[in-house]
Design a protein around this motif. Structure first.
Motif, PDB file in Angstrom:
ATOM      1  N   UNK A   9       0.830  -1.204   0.000  1.00 14.54           N
ATOM      2  CA  UNK A   9       0.000   0.000   0.000  1.00 14.54           C
ATOM      3  C   UNK A   9       0.869   1.261   0.000  1.00 14.54           C
ATOM      4  N   UNK A  10       2.042   1.207   0.641  1.00 11.74           N
ATOM      5  CA  UNK A  10       2.952   2.355   0.591  1.00 11.74           C
ATOM      6  C   UNK A  10       3.399   2.612  -0.847  1.00 11.74           C
ATOM      7  N   UNK A  11       3.658   1.541  -1.575  1.00 17.66           N
ATOM      8  CA  UNK A  11       4.041   1.687  -2.973  1.00 17.66           C
ATOM      9  C   UNK A  11       2.905   2.319  -3.779  1.00 17.66           C
ATOM     10  N   UNK A  12       1.680   1.852  -3.513  1.00 13.80           N
ATOM     11  CA  UNK A  12       0.523   2.429  -4.206  1.00 13.80           C
ATOM     12  C   UNK A  12       0.396   3.916  -3.895  1.00 13.80           C
ATOM     13  N   UNK A  17       2.777   1.180  -9.334  1.00 19.42           N
ATOM     14  CA  UNK A  17       1.766   0.179  -9.647  1.00 19.42           C
ATOM     15  C   UNK A  17       2.172  -1.216  -9.184  1.00 19.42           C
ATOM     16  N   UNK A  18       3.463  -1.428  -8.925  1.00 21.70           N
ATOM     17  CA  UNK A  18       3.905  -2.750  -8.482  1.00 21.70           C
ATOM     18  C   UNK A  18       3.273  -3.129  -7.144  1.00 21.70           C
ATOM     19  N   UNK A  19       2.930  -2.128  -6.332  1.00 22.32           N
ATOM     20  CA  UNK A  19       2.255  -2.412  -5.068  1.00 22.32           C
ATOM     21  C   UNK A  19       0.896  -3.038  -5.298  1.00 22.32           C
ATOM     22  N   UNK A  20       0.184  -2.534  -6.310  1.00 22.27           N
ATOM     23  CA  UNK A  20      -1.126  -3.094  -6.621  1.00 22.27           C
ATOM     24  C   UNK A  20      -0.996  -4.511  -7.155  1.00 22.27           C
ATOM     25  N   UNK A  21       0.044  -4.779  -7.916  1.00 22.57           N
ATOM     26  CA  UNK A  21       0.257  -6.118  -8.459  1.00 22.57           C
ATOM     27  C   UNK A  21       0.408  -7.144  -7.338  1.00 22.57           C
ATOM     28  N   UNK A  22       1.093  -6.750  -6.270  1.00 22.07           N
ATOM     29  CA  UNK A  22       1.249  -7.648  -5.120  1.00 22.07           C
ATOM     30  C   UNK A  22      -0.113  -7.986  -4.519  1.00 22.07           C
ATOM     31  N   UNK A  56      -8.821   0.654  -5.007  1.00 23.43           N
ATOM     32  CA  UNK A  56      -7.754   0.519  -4.016  1.00 23.43           C
ATOM     33  C   UNK A  56      -6.571   1.405  -4.396  1.00 23.43           C
ATOM     34  N   UNK A  57      -6.191   1.368  -5.644  1.00 26.04           N
ATOM     35  CA  UNK A  57      -5.036   2.148  -6.099  1.00 26.04           C
ATOM     36  C   UNK A  57      -5.325   3.645  -6.025  1.00 26.04           C
ATOM     37  N   UNK A  58      -6.500   4.037  -6.499  1.00 25.93           N
ATOM     38  CA  UNK A  58      -6.840   5.458  -6.533  1.00 25.93           C
ATOM     39  C   UNK A  58      -7.078   6.030  -5.138  1.00 25.93           C
TER      40      UNK A  58
END
Length: 222
Positions: A9-12, A17-22, A56-58
């Protein structure tokens, strides 16, 4: 587990975008199960899951990284499902009951989504479990949406009443009432539509029967 989700979530929050991929890798199947059990239509459930992850990302900056991710995420999935349900109701009725009359491929998709218990060597036992799952899905279709959400979160995902209150945005007393009324409605539906489930075990073990047919999942590994 929670630490890796917090890092995702910190990455997001940083626009990575790699945070969302996880998170997609970890929660996509569980989210699809939840959306499908609530809505009852595979294609629509997939749309709901896709929209939920985009949300979630937005909305990642709204997430407190020290909080558990699963309740927050499932709240988003349910809210998105409700929005799609309202839109669908304006055009056609979407119900879990549709699954009962679905094609063999549709039912197979449901079985692939549902978590299985230990493998069953006896094909007759496998057929019996499949019939049990379909019977429970048909019975769940008779509940109100709020009752269905409560039953699924409690008996399928294993959330406690306090966690459910957070996800459903209501008081714990409301959660208890929805569970109570939902289990009564579910038992009535089972008795009227598939009484053979009751005949296989005492009436007081209906909730346990539900846990057998729709296995309970760990909330962190759902």
């Amino acid at each position: 587990m929670q630490e890796s989700e917090a890092e995702a979530m910190r990455l997001c929050q940083q626009g990575d975008i790699s945070g969302l991929e996880i998170l997609v890798h970890r929660y996509q199947l569980a989210a699809l199960r939840l959306a499908y059990l609530v809505i009852g239509e595979r294609a629509l459930a997939e749309d709901i899951v896709q929209d939920s992850f985009l949300h979630v990302y937005r909305a990642s900056t709204q997430f407190r990284v020290n909080s558990p991710f699963a309740p927050w995420f499932y709240q988003i999935v349910l809210n998105t499902a409700r929005q799609h349900r309202r839109k669908a109701s304006q055009h056609a009725t979407v119900s879990l009951d549709d699954l009962v009359g679905a094609s063999i491929d549709d039912r197979a998709s449901y079985q692939n989504m549902a978590q299985r218990g230990p493998s069953i060597a006896d094909p007759y036992q496998q057929v019996e479990r499949t019939e049990q799952r379909e019977a429970i899905v048909k019975a769940l279709a008779q509940l109100t949406p709020k009752q269905r959400e409560a039953i699924i979160l409690r008996y399928y995902y294993g959330f406690n009443e306090r966690e459910m209150a957070t996800i459903l945005r209501c008081l714990t007393g409301t959660v208890k009432w929805r569970l109570h009324a939902g289990m009564q409605a579910l038992e009535r539906a089972i008795r009227s539509q598939c009484a053979w489930l009751i005949e296989q075990s005492p009436a007081e073990t209906v909730p346990e029967k539900l846990l057998v047919v729709i296995p309970r999942k760990d909330t962190q590994n759902a």
